[in-house]
Write a protein that holds these residues in place. Structure first.
Motif, PDB file in Angstrom:
ATOM      1  N   GLY A 125       0.788  -1.226   0.000  1.00  0.00           N
ATOM      2  CA  GLY A 125       0.000   0.000   0.000  1.00  0.00           C
ATOM      3  C   GLY A 125       0.816   1.270   0.000  1.00  0.00           C
ATOM      4  O   GLY A 125       0.308   2.342   0.372  1.00  0.00           O
ATOM      5  N   ALA A 126       2.078   1.189  -0.410  1.00  0.00           N
ATOM      6  CA  ALA A 126       2.946   2.364  -0.443  1.00  0.00           C
ATOM      7  C   ALA A 126       2.777   3.106  -1.769  1.00  0.00           C
ATOM      8  O   ALA A 126       2.238   2.567  -2.738  1.00  0.00           O
ATOM      9  CB  ALA A 126       4.402   1.949  -0.269  1.00  0.00           C
ATOM     10  N   GLU A 127       3.247   4.352  -1.804  1.00  0.00           N
ATOM     11  CA  GLU A 127       3.171   5.140  -3.034  1.00  0.00           C
ATOM     12  C   GLU A 127       4.101   4.549  -4.087  1.00  0.00           C
ATOM     13  O   GLU A 127       5.225   4.157  -3.801  1.00  0.00           O
ATOM     14  CB  GLU A 127       3.574   6.591  -2.756  1.00  0.00           C
ATOM     15  N   SER A 128       3.637   4.507  -5.306  1.00  0.00           N
ATOM     16  CA  SER A 128       4.447   3.949  -6.387  1.00  0.00           C
ATOM     17  C   SER A 128       5.575   4.901  -6.766  1.00  0.00           C
ATOM     18  O   SER A 128       5.498   6.123  -6.549  1.00  0.00           O
ATOM     19  CB  SER A 128       3.570   3.689  -7.619  1.00  0.00           C
ATOM     20  N   THR A 129       6.610   4.347  -7.357  1.00  0.00           N
ATOM     21  CA  THR A 129       7.716   5.163  -7.847  1.00  0.00           C
ATOM     22  C   THR A 129       7.224   6.132  -8.916  1.00  0.00           C
ATOM     23  O   THR A 129       7.622   7.297  -8.946  1.00  0.00           O
ATOM     24  CB  THR A 129       8.829   4.267  -8.412  1.00  0.00           C
ATOM     25  N   ALA A 130       6.331   5.656  -9.786  1.00  0.00           N
ATOM     26  CA  ALA A 130       5.803   6.513 -10.856  1.00  0.00           C
ATOM     27  C   ALA A 130       5.082   7.723 -10.282  1.00  0.00           C
ATOM     28  O   ALA A 130       5.237   8.846 -10.769  1.00  0.00           O
ATOM     29  CB  ALA A 130       4.863   5.707 -11.750  1.00  0.00           C
ATOM     30  N   SER A 131       4.282   7.515  -9.238  1.00  0.00           N
ATOM     31  CA  SER A 131       3.566   8.623  -8.610  1.00  0.00           C
ATOM     32  C   SER A 131       4.524   9.606  -7.965  1.00  0.00           C
ATOM     33  O   SER A 131       4.377  10.836  -8.104  1.00  0.00           O
ATOM     34  CB  SER A 131       2.585   8.078  -7.561  1.00  0.00           C
ATOM     35  N   ALA A 132       5.529   9.088  -7.250  1.00  0.00           N
ATOM     36  CA  ALA A 132       6.503   9.959  -6.588  1.00  0.00           C
ATOM     37  C   ALA A 132       7.261  10.802  -7.611  1.00  0.00           C
ATOM     38  O   ALA A 132       7.445  12.008  -7.431  1.00  0.00           O
ATOM     39  CB  ALA A 132       7.477   9.116  -5.764  1.00  0.00           C
ATOM     40  N   LEU A 133       7.678  10.163  -8.703  1.00  0.00           N
ATOM     41  CA  LEU A 133       8.424  10.889  -9.734  1.00  0.00           C
ATOM     42  C   LEU A 133       7.560  11.942 -10.412  1.00  0.00           C
ATOM     43  O   LEU A 133       8.025  13.051 -10.701  1.00  0.00           O
ATOM     44  CB  LEU A 133       8.947   9.902 -10.780  1.00  0.00           C
ATOM     45  N   GLU A 134       6.298  11.612 -10.648  1.00  0.00           N
ATOM     46  CA  GLU A 134       5.414  12.553 -11.342  1.00  0.00           C
ATOM     47  C   GLU A 134       5.251  13.835 -10.536  1.00  0.00           C
ATOM     48  O   GLU A 134       5.335  14.943 -11.080  1.00  0.00           O
ATOM     49  CB  GLU A 134       4.055  11.894 -11.582  1.00  0.00           C
ATOM     50  N   ARG A 135       5.051  13.708  -9.226  1.00  0.00           N
ATOM     51  CA  ARG A 135       4.843  14.928  -8.434  1.00  0.00           C
ATOM     52  C   ARG A 135       6.159  15.677  -8.204  1.00  0.00           C
ATOM     53  O   ARG A 135       6.164  16.905  -8.102  1.00  0.00           O
ATOM     54  CB  ARG A 135       4.125  14.624  -7.122  1.00  0.00           C
ATOM     55  N   LEU A 136       7.273  14.950  -8.142  1.00  0.00           N
ATOM     56  CA  LEU A 136       8.550  15.644  -7.996  1.00  0.00           C
ATOM     57  C   LEU A 136       8.879  16.418  -9.267  1.00  0.00           C
ATOM     58  O   LEU A 136       9.315  17.577  -9.212  1.00  0.00           O
ATOM     59  CB  LEU A 136       9.664  14.644  -7.679  1.00  0.00           C
ATOM     60  N   ARG A 137       8.651  15.798 -10.428  1.00  0.00           N
ATOM     61  CA  ARG A 137       8.847  16.521 -11.687  1.00  0.00           C
ATOM     62  C   ARG A 137       7.947  17.752 -11.747  1.00  0.00           C
ATOM     63  O   ARG A 137       8.357  18.824 -12.195  1.00  0.00           O
ATOM     64  CB  ARG A 137       8.520  15.611 -12.871  1.00  0.00           C
ATOM     65  N   ARG A 138       6.707  17.585 -11.313  1.00  0.00           N
ATOM     66  CA  ARG A 138       5.739  18.689 -11.349  1.00  0.00           C
ATOM     67  C   ARG A 138       6.209  19.865 -10.494  1.00  0.00           C
ATOM     68  O   ARG A 138       6.178  21.017 -10.942  1.00  0.00           O
ATOM     69  CB  ARG A 138       4.381  18.188 -10.858  1.00  0.00           C
ATOM     70  N   THR A 139       6.670  19.592  -9.286  1.00  0.00           N
ATOM     71  CA  THR A 139       7.066  20.688  -8.408  1.00  0.00           C
ATOM     72  C   THR A 139       8.377  21.313  -8.868  1.00  0.00           C
ATOM     73  O   THR A 139       8.558  22.535  -8.770  1.00  0.00           O
ATOM     74  CB  THR A 139       7.151  20.227  -6.941  1.00  0.00           C
ATOM     75  N   LEU A 140       9.305  20.527  -9.415  1.00  0.00           N
ATOM     76  CA  LEU A 140      10.533  21.104  -9.960  1.00  0.00           C
ATOM     77  C   LEU A 140      10.208  22.005 -11.145  1.00  0.00           C
ATOM     78  O   LEU A 140      10.822  23.068 -11.332  1.00  0.00           O
ATOM     79  CB  LEU A 140      11.507  20.006 -10.372  1.00  0.00           C
ATOM     80  N   GLY A 141       9.216  21.601 -11.946  1.00  0.00           N
ATOM     81  CA  GLY A 141       8.790  22.433 -13.060  1.00  0.00           C
ATOM     82  C   GLY A 141       8.207  23.758 -12.595  1.00  0.00           C
ATOM     83  O   GLY A 141       8.490  24.817 -13.164  1.00  0.00           O
ATOM     84  N   ARG A 142       7.411  23.724 -11.517  1.00  0.00           N
ATOM     85  CA  ARG A 142       6.827  24.956 -10.977  1.00  0.00           C
ATOM     86  C   ARG A 142       7.916  25.871 -10.423  1.00  0.00           C
ATOM     87  O   ARG A 142       7.864  27.083 -10.594  1.00  0.00           O
ATOM     88  CB  ARG A 142       5.811  24.631  -9.874  1.00  0.00           C
ATOM     89  N   ILE A 143       8.886  25.272  -9.732  1.00  0.00           N
ATOM     90  CA  ILE A 143       9.993  26.065  -9.189  1.00  0.00           C
ATOM     91  C   ILE A 143      10.753  26.733 -10.330  1.00  0.00           C
ATOM     92  O   ILE A 143      11.086  27.919 -10.264  1.00  0.00           O
ATOM     93  CB  ILE A 143      10.927  25.179  -8.340  1.00  0.00           C
TER      94      ILE A 143
END
Length: 208
Positions: A125-143
């Protein structure tokens, strides 16, 4: 734009071997010292160069970010906490040591290591690697959108989240997984247009 990626200092849960995920634990005394050392190292890297500080909203990261901000002369009140920098969710593992989890769920623990990487996280029930990467890419893009070319940002986050990025960028054999990305370590990421390039990984010289 250069992003200096810092794993938070050692927390009380890290010291006890507890899998934290998104649970909140504060820094240990050692963790505060690591944050001070990381901040002093960053101050030396930056000199008088302007910087902006971003952090995960979890306590261990925010405490680290405030210490680092003080060392580099950045106002603590201007630190921006972004939800997408939060650690990967650990599912059933959160709040347990591995030995404790294994004792409570021996069958699950055995099966966990039999599964491929992505399937094992889903299994507990842990967060998937794909999900973690997607949100990290998203926030780096916003920054990136909020800063001019040539600026530098400090991002204080977590071993599991940052490690997923390094493994994607450099391959599964790099020392980017959480167990190998030390508390208080500093990594460098160059953001160019729509691309990313890791230019420094898990530096701990300042902690020696």
């Amino acid at each position: 734009m250069q992003a200096l990626l810092v794993r938070h200092g050692r927390s009380t849960a890290n010291a006890a071997g507890i899998w934290q995920g998104r649970l909140d634990y504060g820094l240990s005394e050692e963790g505060r010292d690591q944050a001070h050392r990381a901040g002093r190292s960053l101050a030396g890297i930056l000199g008088i160069q302007p910087v902006h500080v971003y952090s995960s909203p979890l306590v261990r990261a925010v405490e680290s970010a405030r210490v680092i901000a003080a060392e580099v002369g950045y106002p603590a009140g201007q630190i921006q906490c972004l939800d997408d920098l939060t650690e990967r969710g650990g599912g059933m593992l959160e709040g347990h040591t591995w030995s404790g989890f294994e004792a409570r769920h021996p069958g699950l623990a055995r099966r966990f290591f039999e599964l491929p990487d992505e399937e094992r996280w889903e299994y507990v029930g842990a967060e998937s690697t794909a999900s973690a990467l997607e949100r990290l890419r998203r926030t780096l893009g916003r920054i990136l959108e909020h800063h001019a070319p040539g600026e530098t940002v400090i991002v204080v986050s977590h071993g599991g989240l940052l490690g997923s990025l390094f493994v994607e960028e450099l391959g599964p054999e790099v020392p980017g997984k959480e167990a190998q990305l030390a508390n208080g370590s500093i990594s460098r990421l160059l953001l160019e247009g729509h691309g990313r390039r890791v230019t420094g990984l898990g530096d701990v010289e300042h902690l020696r």
